[in-house]
Design a protein around this motif. Sequence first.
Motif, short mmCIF file in Angstrom:
data_model
loop_
_atom_site.label_atom_id
_atom_site.label_comp_id
_atom_site.label_asym_id
_atom_site.label_seq_id
_atom_site.Cartn_x
_atom_site.Cartn_y
_atom_site.Cartn_z
N THR A 146 -8.24 0.87 -1.64
CA THR A 146 -8.67 -0.07 -1.74
C THR A 146 -7.75 -1.20 -1.15
O THR A 146 -6.67 -0.97 -1.18
CB THR A 146 -8.77 -0.53 -3.20
N SER A 147 -8.77 -1.97 -0.17
CA SER A 147 -7.75 -2.80 0.87
C SER A 147 -7.02 -3.65 -0.01
O SER A 147 -7.56 -4.15 -1.29
CB SER A 147 -8.81 -3.49 1.72
N VAL A 148 -5.79 -4.16 0.23
CA VAL A 148 -5.06 -5.07 -0.52
C VAL A 148 -4.16 -5.90 0.30
O VAL A 148 -3.63 -5.53 1.34
CB VAL A 148 -4.16 -3.86 -1.48
N THR A 149 -3.81 -7.03 -0.29
CA THR A 149 -2.82 -8.00 0.38
C THR A 149 -1.51 -7.70 -0.24
O THR A 149 -1.40 -7.60 -1.36
CB THR A 149 -3.43 -9.54 0.09
N PHE A 150 -0.37 -7.66 0.33
CA PHE A 150 0.85 -7.36 -0.15
C PHE A 150 2.00 -7.93 0.55
O PHE A 150 1.87 -8.52 1.71
CB PHE A 150 1.18 -5.81 -0.16
N ALA A 159 8.66 -10.19 7.06
CA ALA A 159 8.79 -10.64 5.64
C ALA A 159 7.52 -11.49 5.50
O ALA A 159 7.01 -12.50 6.19
CB ALA A 159 9.98 -11.75 5.52
N GLY A 160 6.84 -11.50 4.37
CA GLY A 160 5.59 -12.51 4.04
C GLY A 160 4.24 -11.44 3.76
O GLY A 160 4.57 -10.37 3.29
N THR A 161 3.31 -12.11 3.60
CA THR A 161 1.95 -11.30 3.27
C THR A 161 1.37 -10.65 4.45
O THR A 161 1.36 -11.08 5.45
CB THR A 161 1.19 -12.15 2.49
N HIS A 162 0.77 -9.35 4.06
CA HIS A 162 0.17 -8.65 5.03
C HIS A 162 -1.17 -8.04 4.51
O HIS A 162 -1.08 -7.91 3.00
CB HIS A 162 0.96 -7.68 5.47
N ARG A 163 -2.18 -7.84 5.00
CA ARG A 163 -3.42 -7.21 4.49
C ARG A 163 -3.57 -5.86 5.20
O ARG A 163 -3.46 -5.50 6.31
CB ARG A 163 -4.66 -8.05 4.63
N VAL A 164 -3.83 -4.82 4.35
CA VAL A 164 -4.08 -3.35 4.74
C VAL A 164 -5.46 -2.99 4.19
O VAL A 164 -5.80 -3.34 3.18
CB VAL A 164 -2.91 -2.53 4.59
N ASP A 165 -6.09 -2.62 5.14
CA ASP A 165 -7.52 -2.09 5.06
C ASP A 165 -7.70 -0.77 4.25
O ASP A 165 -6.79 0.16 4.31
CB ASP A 165 -8.47 -2.16 6.21
N ALA A 166 -8.77 -0.52 3.34
CA ALA A 166 -8.96 0.55 2.82
C ALA A 166 -8.97 1.77 3.67
O ALA A 166 -9.56 1.71 4.86
CB ALA A 166 -10.32 0.87 2.11
N GLY A 219 -0.85 -1.41 -5.63
CA GLY A 219 -1.44 -2.29 -7.03
C GLY A 219 -1.99 -1.26 -8.11
O GLY A 219 -2.27 -1.75 -9.00
N GLN A 220 -2.31 -0.02 -7.79
CA GLN A 220 -2.74 0.94 -8.59
C GLN A 220 -1.98 1.34 -9.59
O GLN A 220 -1.81 2.64 -9.77
CB GLN A 220 -3.76 1.95 -7.86
N THR A 221 -1.38 0.74 -10.21
CA THR A 221 -0.27 1.02 -11.03
C THR A 221 -0.63 1.85 -12.45
O THR A 221 -0.12 2.67 -12.93
CB THR A 221 0.52 -0.24 -11.85
N ASP A 222 -2.08 1.51 -12.78
CA ASP A 222 -2.80 2.24 -13.97
C ASP A 222 -3.00 3.51 -13.63
O ASP A 222 -3.35 4.40 -14.48
CB ASP A 222 -4.03 1.61 -14.16
N SER A 223 -3.00 4.00 -12.39
CA SER A 223 -3.00 5.43 -11.87
C SER A 223 -1.69 6.27 -11.96
O SER A 223 -1.90 7.48 -11.44
CB SER A 223 -4.03 5.47 -10.49
N VAL A 224 -0.65 5.77 -12.33
CA VAL A 224 0.57 6.37 -12.17
C VAL A 224 0.50 7.54 -12.86
O VAL A 224 1.10 8.89 -12.42
CB VAL A 224 1.81 5.35 -12.68
#
Lengths: 576, 133
Positions: A228-232, A259-266, A376-381
């Motif tokens: 899922t696309s996410v900003t990191f 350094a800073g925020t980036h957006r990566v697509d699904a 960010g999908q920590t619930d799937s660990v």
Amino acid sequence: MSGGSIALIAVIVVTLITMVVGALGIRIARTPDDFLVAARAVPPLRNAAAISGEYLSAASFLGVAGLLLKDGLGMLWYPVGYAAGYLMLLLLVAAPLRRFGAYTIPDFAEGRLGAPRLRQVATIFVLVIGWFYLLPQLKGAGLTLQVLLGTPYWVGVAVLAVVVTSNIAAGGMKGVTFVQAVQYWIKLMAIATPAIVLIVVAGGLHRAELTRPAPPVFNTATTVKVQTSVTFVVDAPVIVQAHGGVDNVRVDGPLALTAGTHRVDAGADLVFPAGSPAPHAESLRSQDGSSWVSPLVNAGHRGGHPLAATYSLIVATFLGTLGLPHILVRFYTNRNGRAARRTTVIVLGLLGVFYLFPAVFAVLGRLRDPGLYLTGQTDSVVLVLPHALITNVWGEILGALVAAGAFAAFLSTSSGLLVSVAGAMAHDLLRGGVRTFRRCALLAGAIGLVAGLQVQRFDLNLLVGWCFAIAASTFCPLLVLGIWWRSLTWVGAIAGLVLGGVTSSAAIIMTMVGVGNSGWPSVLLGQPAIWTVPLAFVAMIIGSRLTPTQIPADLESKLLQLHLPEALRPMAPATD
Amino acid sequence: MTIPPHPPTPPPAQPAPQRVVIRSADVGARRVGVRGRAFDERSEYRDVLLHSLIRAQFGLTLGFIALTVGALISLPLVVSLMPWLARKHVLGLPFSLAVLGVAVYPVLVLIGLAYTKLAERTERHFLDLVDKL
């Protein structure tokens, strides 16, 4: 792909077992009593396994490990509280509640205080808590199928809602009870086996870098696949191999991440070099080792108050368990008060064994698969770690095993919840029979389905923790005062239920829509139990003191029913 | 519709869908005859006896809640006063994991077992007392 299909088969097998056993229950189910509660007098060990099987939900199976990975070891207070809740249940309500013989909380409320209006208010909160607790189960199912098969989120939600609803509408609880006990053992095996294998593969859990004040690091060159696309957030500049859309540009080769925020697509892949620190999704906090191992709750509250948050969570989980509507039904199936106590102690043991394992996934996830911080999908660990650490077919098989266990968790908890919700609607609100129960099950399932589609962005344990906070602020004072305090009246009970229920729900809804994100408001609204539970107790006590004429005339016989050991009872249920 | 204060025993196998107030029938009541009558006949003692039982059980419950609070709930306070504890390793595990992930569960079970024993003993003493009357 082969991993996905093995996992899919495992999930289908678990689902089929649940449906078949549920269907077998139809033929046995005859009287209303039979249909709703499995025949009474289940032996303590099996009953305890059934209670544990029903209790260990998506939040325990997937969520605990995910939350530990994300927010640190302080989140161990969640599983500790989930287990310790049974100790409070044992100390405060187990034996008297069984002796009273009430089988739902509204039954207890009306039976003890003799007011139909109180029954209706209690029923409303059974529905609120039941539906709220259904949400994380549905979210878990959506997430699991998404991770395993790449289906959209809504598919898993819909599959679980349809399977459980049709199963309940067809079979009632007879089948469910039978499955619950088996499902505890399925879940234990499904989490313990991979955990032990992973410890061996990883060469133990003892790592100095866990407590070192530095962010987690990719030990080897690691490919992070983004679903899922996410900003990191990148803290230290790094050169990665990227395939897919990054910062609105299609990249296919080396890419310097400043350094800073980036957006990566699904659908994009990022390959990080060995030794580079793992970036984290914008929604997470960067945590170095020394804050990650802190035993206090510090869930993303900027400038938070970890000690207050910890105590509030303790209040919610320790006292919430005894107010969960789907748990009380299980105590009705004990032989007597003594058996109810023994069952509860066994439940404590069974939960304790289970909760040894989720932390293993969190620790190894932080050490070996820190890419989860980026997505960010920590619930799937729990679902992804076996594949990440074991790249051959055994990794796939272990992955399939945890997927099956996760589905067992969703099925059993949501079945129990749906029975409680549909039962409350059918019997307490509509006063109908078995056919009404079936219609209510369908309606309740449909409402759950619609709501479940809205909660994708919330952590599993956050949803469950809120549910415990509402239960602790409503039914906990009702049960505790109803059992131990002579002066409770129905007026006081309603005052406490309404005040505790409304304030805790309002606080949680405000947090969900994003009010109060920092400092004290984030603690007091995000973890409201620390003030809403005392508020509910005080409201019940003051309300009762103001209405002493409403103390039930048959108080003594109610107390007798609650507290008199079985050996002293005449044959008839009441002492007329 | 109100529940009668003492509903009759739920009727066996009732085919028609009607409202059944589900209450406990007492499964497993032993030696019912003699003691049951003794307890009812001496109804002037009944309330006093019952209240002494409730007080004893509630005292036990409070004691064990205090024990649990002492054992578990003091932990966050201790750690926030001594933050260096969190960076220690115990038996090869980080302190938090060793305490909250492992050690806590046997402690909970032991507290539960001890309470169950004492609660059952309280009930036995109560039965003996009723027998003597």
